[in-house]
Design an enzyme around this catalytic site. Structure first.
Site, short mmCIF file in Angstrom:
data_model
loop_
_atom_site.label_atom_id
_atom_site.label_comp_id
_atom_site.label_asym_id
_atom_site.label_seq_id
_atom_site.Cartn_x
_atom_site.Cartn_y
_atom_site.Cartn_z
N CYS A 148 0.81 -1.22 0.00
CA CYS A 148 0.00 0.00 0.00
C CYS A 148 0.84 1.27 0.00
O CYS A 148 0.46 2.27 -0.64
CB CYS A 148 -0.96 -0.01 1.18
SG CYS A 148 -0.20 -0.36 2.78
N HIS A 241 -2.14 7.01 3.94
CA HIS A 241 -0.70 6.97 4.19
C HIS A 241 -0.06 8.25 3.66
O HIS A 241 -0.13 8.55 2.46
CB HIS A 241 -0.07 5.77 3.48
CG HIS A 241 -0.37 4.44 4.11
ND1 HIS A 241 -1.09 4.31 5.28
CD2 HIS A 241 -0.04 3.17 3.74
CE1 HIS A 241 -1.18 3.02 5.59
NE2 HIS A 241 -0.55 2.31 4.67
#
Length: 349
Positions: A148, A241
């Protein structure tokens, strides 16, 4: 058109739920089977899954019986969000049984003939699937999406590599709690704290970009000649993120030219009209306090990467921050987009 039938492996987990959510109104695909390991098998999905998302559980999926993760599912292909240790055995079994496997698991990402796919960047890597047909003895194969954090990093890097070449990268991540799954990190560990994630996560970020930005030579993937150094951390954010990135370019460029490379980056799949593909894939936000997870993670339905201001770096050439939604762009949405590309190319049907 008749929709293709999808099986979800690891359907009760965080990423499996995102896959179900993203497919709820998909024009090409629909969920026909759900599978999970352990005590979930045999239960209706509504009982087996602790639904965590802010949209209702689709009624048709809620009524499906959870199956064991074995290759007898009644579907055309599978999306896998299995844990890596389970995926190591289960995904090749499905491929050997003739299923296309589009995986979010990390187990097979660096396998010699498995594409590590970001459609906007390296869709031509699907050429490697041909060698898997020989290995598995049929039409089955495995395609993976990257880690990710890697996905968020590589999309802007691809824009720079295409325009100027990239020689070296240093990246520090601030990764959301949802990246650890559910229930994830204990509250007393993460409140008032930042937790270094560890060497395995950093290794993924240092190696996966080289395969993605490299090339398939017919026998294996030749990695890109880029040095990447990563330090990874878990922070008290639910989704999104954030990464602080510094780059050394192969060719001199101004900050304005670097920003323009991000802003004008043209995806290689725009003409394919894939339902999940964002346009543009990179959003430049030049406000000094952006991007921020809470404010920017859902832009373009969570599928775009948001890049902040580009400024000179006194160690390398330039530095900037980037943000990507880890369970959508970085996981479930990435897998769905890979399936769409494979469908357009006639590799799933």
């Amino acid at each position: 058109m008749k929709k293709l039938q999808v099986g979800i492996l690891g359907a009760t987990g965080t990423v499996g739920q995102r896959m179900i959510q993203l497919l709820a109104e998909h024009p090409w695909f629909e969920v026909a089977a759900v599978a999970a390991s352990g005590s979930s098998a045999g239960k209706p999905y509504r009982e087996a899954a602790h639904w965590l998302l802010d949209t209702p559980l689709p009624p048709l999926v809620a009524a499906l019986e959870v199956q064991p993760c074995r290759p007898h599912l009644d579907c055309d292909f599978v999306l896998s969000s299995l844990p890596s240790d389970v995926a190591k055995v289960a995904e090749p079994e499905f491929a050997a049984a003739g299923f296309p496997v589009i995986s979010n698991a990390g187990t097979h990402r660096m396998t010699t003939d498995v594409p590590l796919l970001i459609p906007e960047i390296n869709g031509d890597h699907v050429a490697a699937i041909e060698s898997q047909h020989a290995r598995f003895g049929g039409k089955g194969f495995i395609v993976t999406n990257p880690n990710c954090s890697t996905i968020g990093l590589v999309i802007p890097l691809a824009a720079l590599h295409e325009s100027f070449g990239v020689e070296a990268v240093h990246v520090v991540t601030m990764q959301a709690l949802s990246g650890a799954g559910y229930p994830g990190v204990a509250s007393l560990d993460v409140i008032d704290n930042v937790i270094p994630i560890g060497l395995d996560e950093e290794h993924k970020m240092e190696t996966e970009p080289l395969k993605i930005l490299g090339r398939w030579d017919g026998a294996g993937f030749e990695p890109a000649d880029i040095r990447v150094s990563a330090m990874t951390h878990r922070v008290h954010v639910r989704d999104g993120h954030l990464e602080a990135c510094s780059v050394k370019l192969a060719r001199a460029a101004s900050a304005e030219e670097v920003t323009e490379a991000f802003a004008t980056f043209t995806s290689k799949i725009d003409e394919l009209e894939l339902p999940t593909a964002p346009k543009p894939v990179i959003i430049v936000d030049d406000r000094i306090d952006r991007p921020q997870p809470r404010l920017d993670r859902d832009r373009s339905r969570g599928m775009a990467v948001v890049v902040g201001p580009v400024v000179p770096c006194p160690v390398l050439d330039y530095k900037f921050r980037l943000l990507s939604h880890n369970t959508i762009r970085g996981a479930a949405g990435a897998a769905v987009l890979n399936a769409e590309l494979l469908y357009r190319k006639g590799l799933i049907r």
